[in-house]
Design a protein around this motif. Structure first.
Motif, mmCIF file in Angstrom:
data_model
loop_
_atom_site.group_PDB
_atom_site.id
_atom_site.type_symbol
_atom_site.label_atom_id
_atom_site.label_comp_id
_atom_site.label_asym_id
_atom_site.label_seq_id
_atom_site.Cartn_x
_atom_site.Cartn_y
_atom_site.Cartn_z
ATOM 1 N N SER A 1 0.817 -1.215 0.000
ATOM 2 C CA SER A 1 0.000 0.000 0.000
ATOM 3 C C SER A 1 0.851 1.265 0.000
ATOM 4 O O SER A 1 0.334 2.363 -0.159
ATOM 5 C CB SER A 1 -0.913 0.026 1.236
ATOM 6 N N GLY A 2 2.158 1.105 0.201
ATOM 7 C CA GLY A 2 3.046 2.249 0.359
ATOM 8 C C GLY A 2 3.384 2.509 1.809
ATOM 9 O O GLY A 2 4.182 3.381 2.123
ATOM 10 N N GLY A 3 2.777 1.748 2.703
ATOM 11 C CA GLY A 3 3.023 1.899 4.128
ATOM 12 C C GLY A 3 4.185 1.047 4.596
ATOM 13 O O GLY A 3 4.960 0.511 3.806
ATOM 14 N N ARG A 4 4.292 0.917 5.897
ATOM 15 C CA ARG A 4 5.415 0.195 6.491
ATOM 16 C C ARG A 4 4.951 -0.518 7.756
ATOM 17 O O ARG A 4 4.146 0.009 8.527
ATOM 18 C CB ARG A 4 6.512 1.202 6.824
ATOM 19 N N LEU A 5 5.493 -1.711 7.980
ATOM 20 C CA LEU A 5 5.303 -2.440 9.234
ATOM 21 C C LEU A 5 6.586 -2.330 10.043
ATOM 22 O O LEU A 5 7.688 -2.343 9.489
ATOM 23 C CB LEU A 5 4.991 -3.908 8.970
ATOM 24 N N TYR A 6 6.435 -2.247 11.349
ATOM 25 C CA TYR A 6 7.550 -2.141 12.287
ATOM 26 C C TYR A 6 7.464 -3.310 13.247
ATOM 27 O O TYR A 6 6.387 -3.787 13.583
ATOM 28 C CB TYR A 6 7.462 -0.834 13.082
ATOM 29 N N ARG A 7 8.640 -3.740 13.754
ATOM 30 C CA ARG A 7 8.646 -4.830 14.728
ATOM 31 C C ARG A 7 9.181 -4.330 16.062
ATOM 32 O O ARG A 7 10.108 -3.533 16.128
ATOM 33 C CB ARG A 7 9.456 -6.014 14.233
ATOM 34 N N GLY A 8 8.557 -4.837 17.099
ATOM 35 C CA GLY A 8 9.012 -4.574 18.457
ATOM 36 C C GLY A 8 9.289 -5.909 19.121
ATOM 37 O O GLY A 8 9.451 -6.926 18.456
ATOM 38 N N ASP A 9 9.328 -5.913 20.422
ATOM 39 C CA ASP A 9 9.578 -7.128 21.185
ATOM 40 C C ASP A 9 8.267 -7.901 21.329
ATOM 41 O O ASP A 9 7.500 -7.674 22.258
ATOM 42 C CB ASP A 9 10.149 -6.770 22.554
ATOM 43 N N GLY A 10 7.989 -8.778 20.370
ATOM 44 C CA GLY A 10 6.784 -9.599 20.433
ATOM 45 C C GLY A 10 5.550 -8.974 19.825
ATOM 46 O O GLY A 10 4.453 -9.508 19.986
ATOM 47 N N PHE A 11 5.685 -7.851 19.129
ATOM 48 C CA PHE A 11 4.521 -7.247 18.494
ATOM 49 C C PHE A 11 4.938 -6.446 17.273
ATOM 50 O O PHE A 11 6.107 -6.181 17.050
ATOM 51 C CB PHE A 11 3.742 -6.371 19.477
ATOM 52 N N MET A 12 3.926 -6.097 16.477
ATOM 53 C CA MET A 12 4.141 -5.292 15.272
ATOM 54 C C MET A 12 3.199 -4.095 15.291
ATOM 55 O O MET A 12 2.136 -4.135 15.907
ATOM 56 C CB MET A 12 3.846 -6.106 14.008
ATOM 57 N N PHE A 13 3.612 -3.068 14.575
ATOM 58 C CA PHE A 13 2.791 -1.882 14.364
ATOM 59 C C PHE A 13 2.903 -1.524 12.892
ATOM 60 O O PHE A 13 3.988 -1.631 12.310
ATOM 61 C CB PHE A 13 3.294 -0.711 15.229
ATOM 62 N N GLY A 14 1.811 -1.119 12.289
ATOM 63 C CA GLY A 14 1.854 -0.737 10.884
ATOM 64 C C GLY A 14 1.129 0.555 10.610
ATOM 65 O O GLY A 14 0.129 0.873 11.250
ATOM 66 N N VAL A 15 1.657 1.297 9.653
ATOM 67 C CA VAL A 15 0.955 2.452 9.093
ATOM 68 C C VAL A 15 0.765 2.116 7.615
ATOM 69 O O VAL A 15 1.733 1.851 6.906
ATOM 70 C CB VAL A 15 1.705 3.787 9.327
ATOM 71 N N LEU A 16 -0.491 2.065 7.175
ATOM 72 C CA LEU A 16 -0.822 1.524 5.869
ATOM 73 C C LEU A 16 -1.819 2.410 5.129
ATOM 74 O O LEU A 16 -2.538 3.193 5.743
ATOM 75 C CB LEU A 16 -1.457 0.135 6.018
ATOM 76 N N GLY A 17 -1.888 2.211 3.828
ATOM 77 C CA GLY A 17 -2.995 2.731 3.053
ATOM 78 C C GLY A 17 -4.145 1.746 3.184
ATOM 79 O O GLY A 17 -3.926 0.528 3.180
ATOM 80 N N PRO A 18 -5.389 2.208 3.318
ATOM 81 C CA PRO A 18 -6.514 1.294 3.499
ATOM 82 C C PRO A 18 -6.653 0.287 2.353
ATOM 83 O O PRO A 18 -6.505 0.648 1.181
ATOM 84 C CB PRO A 18 -7.722 2.217 3.564
ATOM 85 N N PHE A 19 -6.961 -0.935 2.690
ATOM 86 C CA PHE A 19 -7.088 -2.026 1.736
ATOM 87 C C PHE A 19 -8.195 -1.767 0.713
ATOM 88 O O PHE A 19 -8.061 -2.114 -0.457
ATOM 89 C CB PHE A 19 -7.362 -3.338 2.485
ATOM 90 N N ASP A 20 -9.288 -1.127 1.162
ATOM 91 C CA ASP A 20 -10.424 -0.930 0.260
ATOM 92 C C ASP A 20 -10.234 0.222 -0.723
ATOM 93 O O ASP A 20 -11.096 0.480 -1.554
ATOM 94 C CB ASP A 20 -11.725 -0.747 1.045
ATOM 95 N N GLY A 21 -9.115 0.920 -0.623
ATOM 96 C CA GLY A 21 -8.828 2.008 -1.550
ATOM 97 C C GLY A 21 -9.493 3.328 -1.204
ATOM 98 O O GLY A 21 -9.224 4.347 -1.846
ATOM 99 N N ASN A 22 -10.340 3.345 -0.200
ATOM 100 C CA ASN A 22 -10.962 4.593 0.242
ATOM 101 C C ASN A 22 -9.988 5.373 1.109
ATOM 102 O O ASN A 22 -9.009 4.819 1.602
ATOM 103 C CB ASN A 22 -12.248 4.291 1.024
ATOM 104 N N PRO A 23 -10.241 6.664 1.314
ATOM 105 C CA PRO A 23 -9.357 7.442 2.179
ATOM 106 C C PRO A 23 -9.314 6.879 3.601
ATOM 107 O O PRO A 23 -10.316 6.353 4.099
ATOM 108 C CB PRO A 23 -9.986 8.841 2.186
ATOM 109 N N ALA A 24 -8.164 6.985 4.226
ATOM 110 C CA ALA A 24 -8.026 6.597 5.635
ATOM 111 C C ALA A 24 -8.837 7.568 6.477
ATOM 112 O O ALA A 24 -8.931 8.757 6.166
ATOM 113 C CB ALA A 24 -6.560 6.633 6.055
ATOM 114 N N CYS A 25 -9.435 7.055 7.535
ATOM 115 C CA CYS A 25 -10.156 7.914 8.478
ATOM 116 C C CYS A 25 -9.890 7.402 9.883
ATOM 117 O O CYS A 25 -9.502 6.248 10.083
ATOM 118 C CB CYS A 25 -11.642 7.967 8.167
#
Length: 123
Positions: free
Chosen positions: A38-62
């Motif tokens: 989507s152009g976003g990125r996933l990050y890894r921590g100690d036992g978890f992940m965080f992501g900032v993404l473009g919405p899968f459905d193609g609509n604007p993020a809200c």
């Protein structure tokens, strides 16, 4: 036992969002893990992940009204520093660091797209 191990937020300006999260999450030792299609990125921590993404459905993020992700940190000083870093990077304060009940310390902020997040120390 099950545990929540990742959270994603959406963004309408992924380049700015990635710069924000690179700085913020890097401050607590999280590393980029994957460049999302989507152009976003996933990050890894100690036992978890965080992501900032473009919405899968193609609509604007809200912003998800009532949605919030939290980062458990080891000390109140780390909570303060994480909150301050978010504000330094352009985030907005949504609840200054402080004790919410005995031995429960939280700080709230919104990212560049208005997604609400918190940092906390319990105990």
């Amino acid at each position: 036992m099950a545990k929540l191990n990742y959270v994603t937020v959406g963004s309408n300006d992924l380049e700015k969002a990635k710069a924000f999260y690179d700085g913020l999450l890097g401050s607590i030792g999280m590393k980029p893990l994957y460049e999302h299609p989507s152009g976003g990125r996933l990050y890894r921590g100690d036992g978890f992940m965080f992501g900032v993404l473009g919405p899968f459905d193609g609509n604007p993020a809200c912003v998800g009204n009532g949605m919030m992700g939290g980062f458990a940190l080891d000390t109140v000083e780390e909570v303060d520093a994480f909150h301050a870093k978010a504000l330094e990077l352009g985030g907005k304060d949504d609840g200054a660091p402080g004790e919410r009940m005995p031995k429960v310390y939280f700080a709230y902020f919104r990212d560049l797209d208005g997604n609400k997040l918190c940092a906390y120390k319990m105990g």
